[in-house]
Write a protein that holds these residues in place. Sequence first.
Motif, PDB file in Angstrom:
ATOM      1  N   PHE A 141       0.824  -1.199   0.000  1.00  0.00           N
ATOM      2  CA  PHE A 141       0.000   0.000   0.000  1.00  0.00           C
ATOM      3  C   PHE A 141       0.860   1.251   0.000  1.00  0.00           C
ATOM      4  CE2 PHE A 141      -3.392   2.874   1.392  1.00  0.00           C
ATOM      5  CZ  PHE A 141      -4.433   2.412   0.620  1.00  0.00           C
ATOM      6  N   ILE A 148      -0.348  -1.115  -6.461  1.00  0.00           N
ATOM      7  CA  ILE A 148      -0.639  -2.013  -5.352  1.00  0.00           C
ATOM      8  C   ILE A 148      -0.434  -3.453  -5.806  1.00  0.00           C
ATOM      9  CG2 ILE A 148      -2.554  -2.915  -3.951  1.00  0.00           C
ATOM     10  CD1 ILE A 148      -3.588  -0.040  -3.776  1.00  0.00           C
ATOM     11  N   GLY A 279      -6.089  -1.474  -6.004  1.00  0.00           N
ATOM     12  CA  GLY A 279      -6.618  -2.041  -4.773  1.00  0.00           C
ATOM     13  C   GLY A 279      -8.021  -2.583  -4.892  1.00  0.00           C
TER      14      GLY A 279
END
Length: 426
Positions: A141, A148, A279
């Motif tokens: 992160f 990501i 993500g």
Amino acid sequence: MSPGRATARGGAVVGGDWQSLEVDDLGPANDPTRLREAWEAFCDRLRDGADTILDSVQPAEGYDHAEGFRHLLRRLQSAIGSGVEGGDALYPELAWVHPSKTGQDNPDGLYQSASVDLANTYRLAGNVGTVCYLGLTLMTFDFGRAPIEQLLTLDGAVLPVDGNGDFEIHFGAGPAPEGAAEGTWFELPPKRCKLLVRQFFNDWDVEVPADLRIDCVDAEPPNSRMDADTVIHHLGTVADQVLSMTAFWSGFGRRHLEHGEVNSFDHIDPDRGPNLAMGASPQQGYGQAWWRVAGDEALLYEVEVPNCVYWGVQLGDVWYQSLDWVNRQSSLNGHQASISDDGVFRAVISQRDPGIANWLDTSGATQGCITYRWNQAGSSPVPTLRLISFAELEKSLDNRWIRISPGERSDVLRIRRRGALRRFRR
């Protein structure tokens, strides 16, 4: 930094970037002068948030500027809660901060995260509850600086639960804990990352959230007092998170507007996969566009609902934060929505109540982002949008559009608020 503003205080900020303060430069480790200098640099950095909100490139109007500063405050609250108070990888906490209000947070979701260092071994245990979807993802992160990397994704359906819904798993770089049962150990590269928990609720009044706890099994007793170096580090990272996240998400949403993706999902390929580098959940299909509806207009939304575990649609504002979904019906999911006999979900997006059950209330906003989700779906259909005048609305609605009375609307909103506040307790 703003024009004319000093770009450094005591060596803490140089050229707009946070730099480490060295003990040799500023005296003993706990010299209070270092803390003052770091605090003043932190305050200077936060002031730059106004530049993002008030930038003429932003499509902000009316209340949008005030909501932008509210967004900065929310980012500050979130960064403190997940970083300063819950960000220790040796003593992780599955922290959540309400309201999340970042990146079109799902109104049906309860998001939790914990910092972990996979060079260690972690135990995750608890009860899966009865939510319609429980997803666990371990991901790097370094948001906005690098893509990501998703290292592991599990959902509640594959966890090794007993008859009561209780489970225990371990993960880390290894070796596996002695006596770990098959299917309970996950060996991963020794990277620092986040554990992100997604819990999605269909029936806000009934479903019970998962009750989870995480521990680093390698941790020694903690030093529970925070030294100056740690505080100075947090001041830098918190300020950067507030500004970078606000700028990133406002720009992300604004690109729909700049690309002409307004009141239309025609730009979406139904066969595209989720953007894992951003993500997104690998088990979910998404679609976004920019919506713009004046007070005398209505936007008609139609889509055939696929077979899936969960689905929902929501409205957000120009800062890519969800509209008020506690007190207003700015979102709907598969449990809340009324589906026509032909299997189609039909909704009206407008500022005024159209007397239709599936009303997506713009809550006083005139534009922003709209997002839909299909979770573990057999297909990812793309909705259609059609803008009409509010005066033409009645003659555009046939008997497939489900009606609702003012009294029924009041009941729906009362139940909605009760369910939302049941999930979140400040």
